[in-house]
Design a protein around this motif. Structure first.
Motif, PDB file in Angstrom:
ATOM      1  N   PHE A   1     -43.985  18.154  -0.451  1.00  0.00           N
ATOM      2  CA  PHE A   1     -44.959  17.545   0.455  1.00  0.00           C
ATOM      3  C   PHE A   1     -45.359  16.161  -0.054  1.00  0.00           C
ATOM      4  O   PHE A   1     -45.505  15.210   0.716  1.00  0.00           O
ATOM      5  N   GLY A   2     -45.560  16.056  -1.380  1.00  0.00           N
ATOM      6  CA  GLY A   2     -45.893  14.757  -1.953  1.00  0.00           C
ATOM      7  C   GLY A   2     -44.812  13.733  -1.697  1.00  0.00           C
ATOM      8  O   GLY A   2     -45.095  12.567  -1.380  1.00  0.00           O
ATOM      9  N   ALA A   3     -43.549  14.149  -1.832  1.00  0.00           N
ATOM     10  CA  ALA A   3     -42.439  13.230  -1.570  1.00  0.00           C
ATOM     11  C   ALA A   3     -42.442  12.777  -0.112  1.00  0.00           C
ATOM     12  O   ALA A   3     -42.204  11.591   0.186  1.00  0.00           O
ATOM     13  N   ILE A   4     -42.712  13.688   0.809  1.00  0.00           N
ATOM     14  CA  ILE A   4     -42.716  13.332   2.230  1.00  0.00           C
ATOM     15  C   ILE A   4     -43.872  12.390   2.543  1.00  0.00           C
ATOM     16  O   ILE A   4     -43.734  11.454   3.345  1.00  0.00           O
ATOM     17  N   ILE A   5     -45.034  12.615   1.912  1.00  0.00           N
ATOM     18  CA  ILE A   5     -46.179  11.729   2.137  1.00  0.00           C
ATOM     19  C   ILE A   5     -45.855  10.317   1.659  1.00  0.00           C
ATOM     20  O   ILE A   5     -46.148   9.325   2.343  1.00  0.00           O
ATOM     21  N   VAL A   6     -45.238  10.197   0.477  1.00  0.00           N
ATOM     22  CA  VAL A   6     -44.846   8.883  -0.022  1.00  0.00           C
ATOM     23  C   VAL A   6     -43.786   8.277   0.891  1.00  0.00           C
ATOM     24  O   VAL A   6     -43.842   7.083   1.240  1.00  0.00           O
ATOM     25  N   ALA A   7     -42.818   9.100   1.297  1.00  0.00           N
ATOM     26  CA  ALA A   7     -41.735   8.595   2.144  1.00  0.00           C
ATOM     27  C   ALA A   7     -42.247   8.135   3.501  1.00  0.00           C
ATOM     28  O   ALA A   7     -41.682   7.217   4.101  1.00  0.00           O
ATOM     29  N   LEU A   8     -43.337   8.748   3.990  1.00  0.00           N
ATOM     30  CA  LEU A   8     -43.894   8.340   5.284  1.00  0.00           C
ATOM     31  C   LEU A   8     -44.205   6.854   5.299  1.00  0.00           C
ATOM     32  O   LEU A   8     -44.013   6.168   6.312  1.00  0.00           O
ATOM     33  N   GLY A   9     -44.672   6.342   4.172  1.00  0.00           N
ATOM     34  CA  GLY A   9     -44.999   4.931   4.115  1.00  0.00           C
ATOM     35  C   GLY A   9     -43.817   4.038   3.807  1.00  0.00           C
ATOM     36  O   GLY A   9     -43.942   2.809   3.857  1.00  0.00           O
TER      37      GLY A   9
ATOM     38  N   ALA B   1     -56.264  17.652  -1.626  1.00  0.00           N
ATOM     39  CA  ALA B   1     -56.725  17.312  -2.975  1.00  0.00           C
ATOM     40  C   ALA B   1     -55.590  17.153  -3.980  1.00  0.00           C
ATOM     41  O   ALA B   1     -55.602  16.209  -4.780  1.00  0.00           O
ATOM     42  N   PRO B   2     -54.567  18.040  -4.006  1.00  0.00           N
ATOM     43  CA  PRO B   2     -53.513  17.856  -5.010  1.00  0.00           C
ATOM     44  C   PRO B   2     -52.753  16.545  -4.857  1.00  0.00           C
ATOM     45  O   PRO B   2     -52.288  15.991  -5.852  1.00  0.00           O
ATOM     46  N   GLU B   3     -52.600  16.039  -3.618  1.00  0.00           N
ATOM     47  CA  GLU B   3     -51.783  14.853  -3.378  1.00  0.00           C
ATOM     48  C   GLU B   3     -52.601  13.568  -3.315  1.00  0.00           C
ATOM     49  O   GLU B   3     -52.030  12.487  -3.185  1.00  0.00           O
ATOM     50  N   GLN B   4     -53.924  13.655  -3.432  1.00  0.00           N
ATOM     51  CA  GLN B   4     -54.755  12.472  -3.254  1.00  0.00           C
ATOM     52  C   GLN B   4     -54.462  11.417  -4.321  1.00  0.00           C
ATOM     53  O   GLN B   4     -54.323  10.225  -4.016  1.00  0.00           O
ATOM     54  N   GLY B   5     -54.356  11.850  -5.569  1.00  0.00           N
ATOM     55  CA  GLY B   5     -54.053  10.898  -6.634  1.00  0.00           C
ATOM     56  C   GLY B   5     -52.707  10.232  -6.450  1.00  0.00           C
ATOM     57  O   GLY B   5     -52.545   9.030  -6.715  1.00  0.00           O
ATOM     58  N   LEU B   6     -51.712  10.990  -5.980  1.00  0.00           N
ATOM     59  CA  LEU B   6     -50.390  10.427  -5.723  1.00  0.00           C
ATOM     60  C   LEU B   6     -50.463   9.330  -4.663  1.00  0.00           C
ATOM     61  O   LEU B   6     -49.899   8.238  -4.828  1.00  0.00           O
ATOM     62  N   ALA B   7     -51.183   9.595  -3.549  1.00  0.00           N
ATOM     63  CA  ALA B   7     -51.289   8.604  -2.475  1.00  0.00           C
ATOM     64  C   ALA B   7     -52.046   7.367  -2.940  1.00  0.00           C
ATOM     65  O   ALA B   7     -51.680   6.237  -2.584  1.00  0.00           O
TER      66      ALA B   7
END
Length: 1009
Positions: A385-393, A971-977
């Motif tokens: 999910f984190g990878a997809i969130i980063v990839a979205l941008g 919450a788990p992905e907030q720091g990554l974003a």
């Protein structure tokens, strides 16, 4: 463009079929990809647990650990074997070479375990699993029953109705129960009556064994049909009481020699729901099964089972709660981020056909990325999910620069397909190289093994598939769509155009400033980098922040050797305390470990699962956790509290060494225990160590029965016959099984409460062939001590001292060596420093090699594209500077640094190069066309500023909902974003200001400027 390629792009039917197939598979993957909390743990380590209740640790070593290790050590690929030996339990962890397959390792271990059954004692229960199976614990339930309800009836209903229904749920791997034993017909001998009748315990065994009727009876041919013969009658306590038992005076009814009742077999373990006895159900899903469908099906299965009156099932924990929260919130944030990104594109580019193609490229690339994850066997979890969130941008990046390049050719007067060809030809190399530089950061991570590979590989695959899909879409779908749709020039809305012009003006001022003072600009950037690193040192560290799961899990342990009854009384008392807490709904306390489970705690340790009331705690559990821990404080009770997922993650990695471990090897356990105490005393003075834990080798009081050969010979008995009699009376024995409906009913023989016997009563226990000889007449009964727990490491005896390093593990080990420098070890003993440090070294080495490989690959690609060393070195120098934005954003946000944030910093190494590659490639092309360096850079900034601005804005808008923490599941992905967003913004500023300024500063024309 070659005619063949033109013809290829001019075949819309072909591309329609290709993309229809790709999107069809992507939609199939989207609706079928499993959803989990964490990726599957395929670490090459297998655990073997052997339960033999009532056996001391030293006897477990001789009867179980040594023969089992003898079989397992011969398996190919085994690099290390560690056995933890305690009373009634041996846990053996086999670590295989990193190149092996975990499933193949498990099959090899199961084969060896089957062979080991011949050398293990009867009654030993074995269980094998791959390390990491604890994270598959998908749900916990408790069976509550009224005080007047028959426990035997409850146990039978659970075993015959509830468990089969749960096991039949698709995706369920294992269902374990604890708290009550199985239903039995329990024969409780009356020792006084047996002594008076002269009947030994063997007489009862022989009479009960004669009741076995589970045998085929053949058949008769009756007319034209074969009729099978069966034996049996429904067993009952009254019927069993009439069984004759042979005695010297003739047959005696069994009922005259003991009490017979339908009950549950006693277990040395407890499950307490709100302080009352209960049955605990623990359900594990199959690896790769999707969590939410499994938890929903479990709920329906429980509702469909009819249980006896007064019996109900209470949900204690469901992993579906966490997965649902994370999945729903992150999916919603992806949709919102996508809508914001598309809205940003349309706001800047207007409502042209090209803008709508860009909008289509975002979901198309993400859909193909998910299809790649599904095809590679991955799941949707926190990492992917984190990878997809980063990839979205990022996925719109390739499409934007291709679109801008084609529109630029059209603005210069090219016709439709000629402009498409020239635009694609000009941008294809920087487009591929820009994507490749990002992808190359993640490719080496695919080859990292061990701990690093467990977490890095899924994220790397998600990034690679999404970015690869965006490159494919940008070079095929975008040009094809522009060629087939009506041609519209880009006419940005007036407000957007004015904003772009104003931003370009501001950027030009910063660029001129950096060009005039390049050294000062570099110094300022380096100073900001140092400042960001300093700010990062002040943020809190949290390995994996998780949303409110609605459950807290508190582990506890009392002093070694504490009686089960005392632990039971304490847990009832603490449960009553917790029940008064306004946030607590139910409390399930597990004391010890069931022989049917994967748990390994002794009778003085366990877990307390605290189910909170809906809405309690909000998004944070810290306050409730601190309050709960305060409410469960008690002298000599050690506790630790966390969420179930973090606890299961720890259990999944439990086979791995602790952060700091000192292994003391030797032969004599009592002497080793004294040495371990002295070592612990010295280590307490080491400033780099805290929370020292030395609970192995602790002497526990045991009772030793030593048969006397002469007395046994006079009584015409053997030691085996004597031990069998004592074991049957005190430990119990299932003599046989009789038919009872769908399942056989065991006939169980044991005294009612043998644990309440005093030492003198044990010495007076009537044994012998006549059942009247005191045990003390045939054997010596004495008190002795035995270690509560010790280890075998590669077959050698060892005691392990654990600690938590408060400094780097290597520094802690150096300080520990210094503290133990003057210690004289007894002959035969030696010390080895182990723990997680060697594995961390290997993981760091693997990541270091991956980083070196990534940097080398990036440098190789850049040197191939750009002749000379200047441009590649400038681009490579941008990598550490880009970290500044991520560090400052994280520090300003007030969020802690976690594992996902660290992955974000790693991702910036590739993401930061993309804009610089596109800009300098344009400048180099301009110089090759005859422009001066200043003119080339100036034109490149004019042409590339809008796509750089667009890609930066789209990336930040796409990650904005997650970066703001919209939804508890984010919450788990907030720091990554936050890290990626800050890094992308800062890298965009660098590549449009500092990078072109340094490019010109070293050239003669740039120096004159």
């Amino acid at each position: 463009m070659p005619a063949a390629l033109l013809r290829l792009l001019g075949r819309p039917a072909l591309w329609l079929m290709i993309y229809a197939a790709l999107f069809g598979y992507g939609l199939f993957a989207l609706f079928n990809i499993p959803e989990e909390v964490l990726p599957a743990f395929n670490y090459p380590e297998v655990s073997v647990m052997v339960h033999l209740p009532g056996t001391t640790a030293t006897d477990m070593e001789a009867m179980v650990a040594t023969p089992l290790e003898g079989v397992l050590l011969g398996l190919p690929g085994v690099s290390n074997i560690r056995s933890t030996i305690s009373n009634g339990l041996v846990e053996t962890d086999l670590r295989f070479a990193s190149t092996t397959n975990a499933q193949a390792d498990l099959q090899a271990v199961n084969g060896a375990v089957d062979r080991a059954h011949t050398v293990l004692p009867p009654g030993a229960r074995l269980f094998t699993q791959i390390m990491g199976n604890a994270i598959n614990e998908v749900a916990d339930y408790a069976v509550r029953f009224d005080p007047g309800t028959s426990q035997a009836e409850v146990s039978r209903a659970v075993a015959m109705r509830l468990i089969p229904a749960l096991r039949a749920v698709p995706g369920v791997q294992l269902v374990t129960t604890a708290g009550l034993g199985r239903e039995v017909l329990w024969v409780q001998p009356n020792l006084a009556a047996m002594r008076q009748a002269g009947v030994p315990v063997q007489g009862l065994q022989k009479a009960l064994a004669g009741q076995a009727m589970l045998v085929p009876g053949g058949h008769l041919s009756l007319g034209h049909a074969d009729a099978l013969i069966t034996f049996g009658k429904r067993p009952s306590a009254a019927a069993l009481a009439q069984i004759p038992v042979q005695s010297p005076r003739g047959p005696v009814p069994l009922g005259a020699l003991g009490r017979i009742l339908r009950a549950t077999a006693p277990v040395h373990q407890r499950e307490l729901l709100d302080g009352k006895p209960a049955i605990a159900l623990v359900i594990f899903k199959q690896q790769g099964a999707s969590t939410l469908p499994v938890t929903r099906a479990l709920k329906k299965a429980i509702q469909s089972v009819k249980l006896p009156p007064g019996v109900s099932v209470v949900k204690i924990y469901s992993q579906g709660h966490l997965v649902g929260a994370v999945s729903n919130d992150l999916r919603r944030n992806l949709v919102i981020g996508g809508v914001l990104a598309i809205a940003g594109l349309l706001a800047v580019l207007g409502l042209s056909s090209g803008a709508w193609l860009l909008a289509l490229s975002i979901p198309a690339s993400l859909l193909l990325g998910i299809a790649g994850l599904y095809a590679s066997g991955q799941s949707l979890n926190l990492l992917t999910f984190g990878a997809i969130i980063v990839a979205l941008g990022l996925v719109a990046d390739d499409a934007i620069i291709v679109l801008e390049s084609i529109f630029h050719r059209w603005e210069l007067g090219d016709d439709t397909w000629s402009g498409i060809w020239r635009g694609v030809r000009e941008i294809v190399a920087p487009d591929i190289i820009g994507t490749l530089t990002t992808v190359l950061v993640f490719v080496p991570l695919l080859f990292t093994g061990g701990l690093a590979g467990l977490f890095c590989v899924p994220f790397a695959l998600g990034m690679i598939f999404s970015l690869g899909a965006s490159l494919l879409v940008s070079l095929t779908l975008i040009p094809l769509g522009l060629g087939l749709l009506p041609r519209h020039a880009v006419r940005p809305p007036r407000a957007a155009n004015m904003l772009l012009l104003r931003l370009m003006g501001w950027n030009r001022r910063f660029f001129r400033l950096a060009l005039a003072y390049p050294k000062r600009a570099v110094f300022a950037c380096v100073a900001l980098l140092v400042f960001s690193l300093g700010a990062m040192s002040l943020v809190s560290v949290n390995i994996m922040p998780l949303p409110n799961e609605g459950v807290l899990l508190e582990s506890f342990t009392l002093a070694p050797g504490t009686a089960l009854a005392d632990t039971d009384a304490l847990m009832r008392h603490l449960s009553a305390r917790l029940a008064k807490d306004p946030a607590v709904a139910d409390v399930l306390a597990r004391i010890g470990s069931s022989a049917n489970s994967t748990y390994t705690e002794p009778a003085y340790a366990g877990e307390v699962t605290i189910r909170l009331k809906p809405g309690a705690g909000g998004a944070s559990l810290d306050k409730i956790a601190n309050r709960v821990q305060a409410e469960t404080q008690f002298p000599s009770l050690q506790t630790s509290i966390d969420t179930p997922t973090i606890e299961r993650l720890g259990e999944s990695l439990d086979g791995l060494p602790q952060p700091f471990a000192l292994d003391l090897f030797g032969d004599h356990l009592r002497q080793m225990s004294a040495t371990a105490k002295e070592i612990t005393k010295r280590l307490r003075r080491v400033p780099g160590l805290s929370s020292l834990f030395n609970d192995q080798g602790y002497p526990e009081t045991q009772i030793r029965i030593t048969p006397r050969s002469a007395a046994l010979a006079a009584a015409d008995m053997t030691p085996a016959e004597l031990s069998a009699q004592v074991s049957t009376l005190l430990a119990g024995q299932i003599v046989t099984e009789v038919p009872d409906g769908a399942a056989p009913l065991p006939l169980y023989l044991r005294l009612p409460n043998p644990h309440l016997l005093s030492l003198s009563a044990l010495k007076s226990l009537p044994v012998g062939l006549n059942g009247a000889t005191p045990l003390s007449a045939l054997a010596n009964v004495s008190l002795t001590t035995s270690p509560n727990q010790f280890m075998h490491i590669d077959g050698a005896r060892a005691l392990e001292i654990l600690a938590t390093p408060t400094t780097a593990p290597n520094l802690a080990i150096t300080e520990a060596r210094r503290a133990l420098a003057g210690l004289k070890l007894p002959p035969g003993e030696r010390i080895v420093f182990g723990g997680l440090y060697p594995l961390l070294e290997n993981a760091a080495l693997g990541l270091g090699i991956a980083a070196i490989a990534a940097i080398a690959s990036l440098a190789w690609v850049l040197f191939l594209r750009f002749s000379g060393r200047r441009v590649p070195l400038l681009l490579m120098a941008q990598i550490p500077l880009a970290m500044t934005g991520g560090g400052l954003a994280l520090a300003v946000s007030g969020l802690g640094l976690n594992g996902f944030g660290l992955i974000g910093f790693l991702s910036l190494a590739g993401i930061s190069l993309n804009h610089g590659v596109v800009l300098l490639d344009r400048a180099r092309r301009n110089e090759a066309a005859g422009m001066s360096p200043e003119e080339a850079v100036d034109e490149a900034l004019n042409v590339r500023f809008r796509p750089i601005f667009l890609t930066t804005a789209v990336a930040m808008l796409g990650m904005l909902p997650t970066a703001l923490g919209f939804g508890a599941g984010a919450a788990p992905e907030q720091g990554l974003a936050v890290v990626i967003g800050g890094g992308i913004l800062w890298s965009a500023l660098l590549c449009t200001n500092l990078l072109p300024a340094l490019y010109l500063a070293g050239r003669e024309g740039g120096a004159q400027q």
